[in-house]
Enzyme design. Structure first.
Site, PDB file in Angstrom:
ATOM      1  N   CYS A 137     -33.927  47.841 -20.338  1.00 16.47           N
ATOM      2  CA  CYS A 137     -32.739  48.588 -19.958  1.00 16.47           C
ATOM      3  C   CYS A 137     -31.839  48.764 -21.177  1.00 16.47           C
ATOM      4  O   CYS A 137     -31.786  47.903 -22.051  1.00 16.47           O
ATOM      5  CB  CYS A 137     -31.901  47.914 -18.854  1.00 16.47           C
ATOM      6  SG  CYS A 137     -32.816  47.623 -17.350  1.00 16.47           S
ATOM      7  N   ARG A 151     -35.812  51.827 -24.297  1.00 16.73           N
ATOM      8  CA  ARG A 151     -35.700  50.508 -23.680  1.00 16.73           C
ATOM      9  C   ARG A 151     -36.085  50.522 -22.197  1.00 16.73           C
ATOM     10  O   ARG A 151     -36.211  49.468 -21.570  1.00 16.73           O
ATOM     11  CB  ARG A 151     -34.266  49.985 -23.807  1.00 16.73           C
ATOM     12  CG  ARG A 151     -33.796  49.874 -25.236  1.00 16.73           C
ATOM     13  CD  ARG A 151     -32.354  49.413 -25.281  1.00 16.73           C
ATOM     14  NE  ARG A 151     -32.243  48.049 -24.818  1.00 16.73           N
ATOM     15  CZ  ARG A 151     -32.321  46.977 -25.590  1.00 16.73           C
ATOM     16  NH1 ARG A 151     -32.508  47.126 -26.879  1.00 16.73           N
ATOM     17  NH2 ARG A 151     -32.212  45.766 -25.094  1.00 16.73           N
ATOM     18  N   TRP A 164     -35.242  49.926 -16.866  1.00 19.21           N
ATOM     19  CA  TRP A 164     -36.639  49.522 -16.712  1.00 19.21           C
ATOM     20  C   TRP A 164     -36.619  48.573 -15.521  1.00 19.21           C
ATOM     21  O   TRP A 164     -36.020  47.496 -15.579  1.00 19.21           O
ATOM     22  CB  TRP A 164     -37.147  48.816 -17.973  1.00 19.21           C
ATOM     23  CG  TRP A 164     -38.612  48.501 -17.900  1.00 19.21           C
ATOM     24  CD1 TRP A 164     -39.640  49.344 -18.188  1.00 19.21           C
ATOM     25  CD2 TRP A 164     -39.210  47.243 -17.526  1.00 19.21           C
ATOM     26  NE1 TRP A 164     -40.845  48.703 -18.011  1.00 19.21           N
ATOM     27  CE2 TRP A 164     -40.617  47.421 -17.609  1.00 19.21           C
ATOM     28  CE3 TRP A 164     -38.714  46.003 -17.132  1.00 19.21           C
ATOM     29  CZ2 TRP A 164     -41.512  46.388 -17.315  1.00 19.21           C
ATOM     30  CZ3 TRP A 164     -39.604  44.981 -16.840  1.00 19.21           C
ATOM     31  CH2 TRP A 164     -40.997  45.192 -16.937  1.00 19.21           C
ATOM     32  N   ASN A 166     -27.953  44.825 -18.273  1.00 21.00           N
ATOM     33  CA  ASN A 166     -29.296  44.672 -18.841  1.00 21.00           C
ATOM     34  C   ASN A 166     -29.640  43.192 -18.799  1.00 21.00           C
ATOM     35  O   ASN A 166     -28.938  42.385 -19.406  1.00 21.00           O
ATOM     36  CB  ASN A 166     -29.287  45.180 -20.299  1.00 21.00           C
ATOM     37  CG  ASN A 166     -30.529  44.782 -21.052  1.00 21.00           C
ATOM     38  OD1 ASN A 166     -31.609  44.659 -20.472  1.00 21.00           O
ATOM     39  ND2 ASN A 166     -30.402  44.581 -22.354  1.00 21.00           N
ATOM     40  N   GLY A 167     -30.685  42.827 -18.060  1.00 19.99           N
ATOM     41  CA  GLY A 167     -31.062  41.409 -17.973  1.00 19.99           C
ATOM     42  C   GLY A 167     -31.489  41.076 -16.559  1.00 19.99           C
ATOM     43  O   GLY A 167     -31.806  41.971 -15.768  1.00 19.99           O
ATOM     44  N   GLU A 190     -55.643  44.785 -31.847  1.00 24.53           N
ATOM     45  CA  GLU A 190     -54.490  45.680 -31.966  1.00 24.53           C
ATOM     46  C   GLU A 190     -54.899  47.143 -31.732  1.00 24.53           C
ATOM     47  O   GLU A 190     -54.184  47.900 -31.062  1.00 24.53           O
ATOM     48  CB  GLU A 190     -53.832  45.490 -33.345  1.00 24.53           C
ATOM     49  CG  GLU A 190     -52.698  46.433 -33.692  1.00 24.53           C
ATOM     50  CD  GLU A 190     -51.519  46.404 -32.726  1.00 24.53           C
ATOM     51  OE1 GLU A 190     -51.437  45.509 -31.873  1.00 24.53           O
ATOM     52  OE2 GLU A 190     -50.681  47.327 -32.824  1.00 24.53           O
ATOM     53  N   LYS A 220     -53.351  49.532 -28.789  1.00 22.34           N
ATOM     54  CA  LYS A 220     -52.742  50.855 -29.032  1.00 22.34           C
ATOM     55  C   LYS A 220     -53.336  51.887 -28.088  1.00 22.34           C
ATOM     56  O   LYS A 220     -52.625  52.682 -27.487  1.00 22.34           O
ATOM     57  CB  LYS A 220     -52.960  51.335 -30.475  1.00 22.34           C
ATOM     58  CG  LYS A 220     -52.161  50.674 -31.553  1.00 22.34           C
ATOM     59  CD  LYS A 220     -50.679  50.973 -31.540  1.00 22.34           C
ATOM     60  CE  LYS A 220     -49.922  50.051 -30.636  1.00 22.34           C
ATOM     61  NZ  LYS A 220     -49.517  48.777 -31.114  1.00 22.34           N
ATOM     62  N   GLU A 231     -52.270  51.282 -24.325  1.00 19.51           N
ATOM     63  CA  GLU A 231     -50.886  51.529 -23.916  1.00 19.51           C
ATOM     64  C   GLU A 231     -50.494  53.000 -23.947  1.00 19.51           C
ATOM     65  O   GLU A 231     -49.683  53.424 -23.138  1.00 19.51           O
ATOM     66  CB  GLU A 231     -49.875  50.628 -24.635  1.00 19.51           C
ATOM     67  CG  GLU A 231     -49.681  50.817 -26.075  1.00 19.51           C
ATOM     68  CD  GLU A 231     -48.668  49.831 -26.689  1.00 19.51           C
ATOM     69  OE1 GLU A 231     -48.785  49.628 -27.884  1.00 19.51           O
ATOM     70  OE2 GLU A 231     -47.767  49.311 -26.000  1.00 19.51           O
ATOM     71  N   HIS A 266     -72.934  37.621 -26.509  1.00 21.09           N
ATOM     72  CA  HIS A 266     -72.702  36.563 -25.524  1.00 21.09           C
ATOM     73  C   HIS A 266     -72.141  37.127 -24.219  1.00 21.09           C
ATOM     74  O   HIS A 266     -71.556  36.394 -23.428  1.00 21.09           O
ATOM     75  CB  HIS A 266     -71.765  35.504 -26.116  1.00 21.09           C
ATOM     76  CG  HIS A 266     -72.342  34.848 -27.327  1.00 21.09           C
ATOM     77  ND1 HIS A 266     -73.381  33.946 -27.268  1.00 21.09           N
ATOM     78  CD2 HIS A 266     -72.069  35.030 -28.637  1.00 21.09           C
ATOM     79  CE1 HIS A 266     -73.704  33.572 -28.484  1.00 21.09           C
ATOM     80  NE2 HIS A 266     -72.922  34.214 -29.349  1.00 21.09           N
ATOM     81  N   LYS A 279     -39.741  49.343 -24.698  1.00 22.38           N
ATOM     82  CA  LYS A 279     -39.894  48.865 -26.068  1.00 22.38           C
ATOM     83  C   LYS A 279     -39.523  47.400 -26.216  1.00 22.38           C
ATOM     84  O   LYS A 279     -40.191  46.639 -26.887  1.00 22.38           O
ATOM     85  CB  LYS A 279     -39.010  49.729 -26.962  1.00 22.38           C
ATOM     86  CG  LYS A 279     -39.062  49.384 -28.439  1.00 22.38           C
ATOM     87  CD  LYS A 279     -40.305  49.936 -29.062  1.00 22.38           C
ATOM     88  CE  LYS A 279     -40.418  49.615 -30.529  1.00 22.38           C
ATOM     89  NZ  LYS A 279     -41.838  49.658 -30.940  1.00 22.38           N
TER      90      LYS A 279
HETATM   91  O1  M6R Z   1     -40.202  43.312 -30.219  1.00 21.72           O
HETATM   92  P1  M6R Z   1     -41.416  42.423 -30.177  1.00 21.72           P
HETATM   93  O2  M6R Z   1     -42.247  42.532 -31.408  1.00 21.72           O
HETATM   94  O3  M6R Z   1     -41.074  41.009 -29.860  1.00 21.72           O
HETATM   95  O4  M6R Z   1     -42.263  42.986 -28.977  1.00 21.72           O
HETATM   96  C1  M6R Z   1     -43.452  42.372 -28.584  1.00 21.72           C
HETATM   97  C2  M6R Z   1     -44.276  43.249 -27.688  1.00 21.72           C
HETATM   98  O5  M6R Z   1     -43.566  43.575 -26.521  1.00 21.72           O
HETATM   99  C3  M6R Z   1     -44.675  44.548 -28.387  1.00 21.72           C
HETATM  100  O6  M6R Z   1     -45.357  44.290 -29.573  1.00 21.72           O
HETATM  101  C4  M6R Z   1     -45.590  45.406 -27.471  1.00 21.72           C
HETATM  102  O7  M6R Z   1     -46.803  44.766 -27.280  1.00 21.72           O
HETATM  103  C5  M6R Z   1     -45.772  46.792 -28.069  1.00 21.72           C
HETATM  104  N1  M6R Z   1     -45.524  47.790 -27.081  1.00 21.72           N
HETATM  105  C6  M6R Z   1     -47.131  47.039 -28.597  1.00 21.72           C
HETATM  106  O8  M6R Z   1     -47.273  48.315 -29.131  1.00 21.72           O
END
Ligand code: M6R
Length: 613
Positions: free
Chosen positions: A2, A27, A74, A100-101, A486, A490, A493, A509, A608
């Site tokens: 948020c 956010r 969010w 926010n929280g 990673e 990507k 997501e 395995h 984010k």
């Molecule tokens: O801000 P942070 O690096 O702590 O965030 C961690 C994860 O939420 C963040 O890396 C998330 O996995 C990304 N969307 C990946 O692209």
């Protein structure tokens, strides 16, 4: 998650708040809303969906005033519909609040309020706050609105950044924070409040970062910051925002993600600026120099993080153990915080976070601190909660990252970890020339990334060929196994294709059962000591008709023969290959998502900055 924002001054608050919401949309984008103190009443509008829905609503009505608050959501408690959207108002419509929280004890507070006759309009935890403040404010006529907010927050358990306004105190805006970020922008006879500095930067460069447990009461000419426990006024220092409008806008790029991938031609160099010492084959990391002896002599280092930052941590483990020979354990912050980890005064915890606000990572730091560990942070956002909570740290200086899928922040995190490992290694037995070799490859990274970006056509071909598959596999060995993880993250997501990363040799395995002619398999195959092994792993996949997409820094005829597609990065040091190859994987995920028409910068269900558990 948020985003919240507020304004008090002489201008019309509505366009300022809307622009601010657009900047905070990364956010959360389930719904948004705005409340403005319009002459003698609070006017508000809120709508499920992206901010453009709210914009459309606003354009049909007149909502005007010089004090206001706004929110982009969010969803946590309650589905993303209009009534669960913020702002929330008390029953008489005289108090409005954005939050926010998460309010953890909201059920108990709600029950008490319901017993007093309060009728709730939403399923959110937030709504209890506004009714609680209202009950306190109107029950005790002697209390100011600020005092009522302070009293209400003392009954609350949880995390919050809030901004609230009250029709009965029309010259006043009140905000507070506990566990969720809040920045105060200080202008000429006007103030701005926001979850981060991006909504503020166009108006003033002077900000105050509020700390946990602080409350601020604003008129358009004054700000009084005190704590939730005491009304004594605090003197806080003004900080100048180190952020430009260009950095937070897309410019000519269609998406922030693509812009941020391209930024890597300079962001990685910014991460290294002033930190490389070629002469001595080492690096200087000022923010942690006093902790070098502790790091070298640590009984163990825990690296903790979430998501992409956790993948950077896995690469960091490989590097720190290789160069500095200190045992490193990499843990998801959400797991670490709830288990009985072995922590003593010789334990060091390194937290990695782009935003510096991730709730689980923050909680892991607090736990490690309580148990006596030294805590260090690797953060991108300057002044963020994690940067401030840790005993020391290293900023990545990648610049603002707005696309939800992390790209440049990741390569900068890995760069910092590489510099850290080398610095520690040089203090023990790593030879100067080894350090110089690594540094000269690191110094080439801006050119390497430029070279990779020229190759986008080939990456587009792979994207076109594979865009309709349902699954993707990524393989790597050693330091490149986390790169495979990673790459898979990507793709998942932003294109919603199911993808898995595995250590290449683990295929046989179990996961090899998945391979058929419809399964693309991305293989990270640099010229290092595992090259011949990875060739064998590719053969195994090829024999089962998998589509081989190889990423390498080496021309090799056998590799070319086995690969359906081969994507080259410039030849580099084996410990720099994770950075260059990641750029290719980011582009591949991006191009597939473009072809699938996905919402690249705002993928479904994500936000984010994950400031809830
Ligand atoms: O801000 P942070 O690096 O702590 O965030 C961690 C994860 O939420 C963040 O890396 C998330 O996995 C990304 N969307 C990946 O692209």
């Amino acid at each position: 998650m948020c985003g919240i924002t507020g304004y008090i001054g002489n201008r019309n608050a509505t366009p300022i708040l809307l622009k601010g919401l657009k900047r905070l949309e990364y956010r959360g984008y389930d719904s948004s809303g705005i409340a403005i103190l319009d002459t003698d009443r609070i006017k508000y509008l809120k709508k499920a969906g992206k901010i453009k829905e709210l914009q459309a609503l606003i354009s049909k009505t007149s909502i005007y005033g010089s004090i206001g608050i706004a929110h982009t959501r969010w969803a946590t408690h309650g589905s993303p519909n209009d009534s669960n959207s913020h702002p929330h108002l008390n029953e008489s419509g005289t108090i409005a609040l954005v939050h926010n929280g998460i309010i953890e004890n909201y059920e108990a507070i709600k029950e008490t309020l319901i017993r007093k006759g309060v009728i709730f309009q939403s399923e959110t935890d937030t709504e209890v706050l506004v009714h609680l403040i209202s009950a306190i404010y109107y029950e005790d006529k002697k209390l100011s609105f600020e005092d009522a907010v302070r009293a209400a927050l003392q009954e609350v358990v949880g995390a919050y950044g809030i901004v609230a306004l009250c029709k009965d105190e029309p010259e006043n805006l009140v905000a507070a924070r506990m566990g969720s970020p809040l920045v105060l922008g200080v202008g000429e006879n006007e103030y701005f409040l926001a979850s981060d500095a991006s909504p503020i930067v166009g108006y003033t460069r002077n900000v105050i970062y509020l700390d946990d447990g602080e409350i601020v009461s604003l008129t358009k000419n004054t700000h009084n910051i005190s704590t939730l426990k005491s009304k004594e006024i605090l003197t806080k220092t003004l900080t100048e925002i180190d952020l430009t409008i260009d950095e937070i806008e897309k410019g000519e790029f269609p998406h922030f993600m693509l812009k941020e991938i391209h930024d890597q031609t300079h962001s990685i160099t910014n991460t290294m600026r002033g930190r490389l010492n070629f002469q001595d084959g080492t690096t200087n990391l000022g923010g942690i120099s006093e902790f070098i002896p502790s790091l070298i002599n640590a009984s163990r280092i825990y690296i903790t993080a979430c998501g992409t930052s956790w993948h950077a941590g896995l690469i960091g483990k490989h590097l720190i153990e290789t160069y500095a020979q200190v045992p490193v354990h990499v843990e998801y912050a959400s797991e670490f915080r709830y288990r009985k980890a072995i922590i003593d005064s010789d334990t060091i915890l390194i937290a990695i976070s782009q935003s510096g606000e991730t709730a689980d990572t923050l909680a892991a730091i607090k736990k490690a601190k309580e148990l006596g560990a030294l805590t260090l942070g690797i953060c991108n956002v300057v002044g963020s909660s994690i940067a401030r909570e840790t005993d020391g740290g290293i900023y990545t200086h990648a610049g603002p990252e707005i696309g939800v899928a992390s790209t440049k922040a990741f390569t900068s995190q890995v760069t910092v970890l590489t510099m850290l490992a080398l610095m520690l290694g040089r203090k023990i037995e790593v030879a100067k020339n080894k350090g110089q070799n690594l540094i000269s490859s690191l110094s080439e990274l801006n050119k390497d990334v430029e070279e990779i970006l020229k190759n986008q056509k080939k990456i587009k071909e792979v994207a076109k060929f594979t865009k309709d598959v349902n699954h993707y596999i990524y393989l790597g060995r050693g330091i490149n196994f986390p790169v495979a993880l990673e790459g898979a993250l990507k793709l998942k997501e932003i294109s919603y294709i199911h993808a898995e990363g595995y250590p290449a040799a683990e295929m046989k395995h179990g996961p090899i059962a998945l391979i058929d002619e419809n399964m693309p398999v991305v293989v990270l195959a640099p010229m290092d000591n595992t090259f011949s092994k990875i060739l064998a792993n590719i053969q195994e996949v090829k024999a089962r008709k998998g589509i081989i997409i190889t990423i390498t820094d080496t021309k090799n005829s056998e590799l070319e023969k086995l690969s359906d597609f081969i994507l080259y990065v410039p030849p580099t040091h084996q410990h720099v290959f994770p950075i260059t190859s990641s750029v290719i994987l980011q582009l591949l995920a991006y191009e597939i998502a473009v072809l699938k028409n996905c919402e690249i910068d705002q993928p479904r269900n994500l936000a984010k900055s994950v400031t809830v558990e």
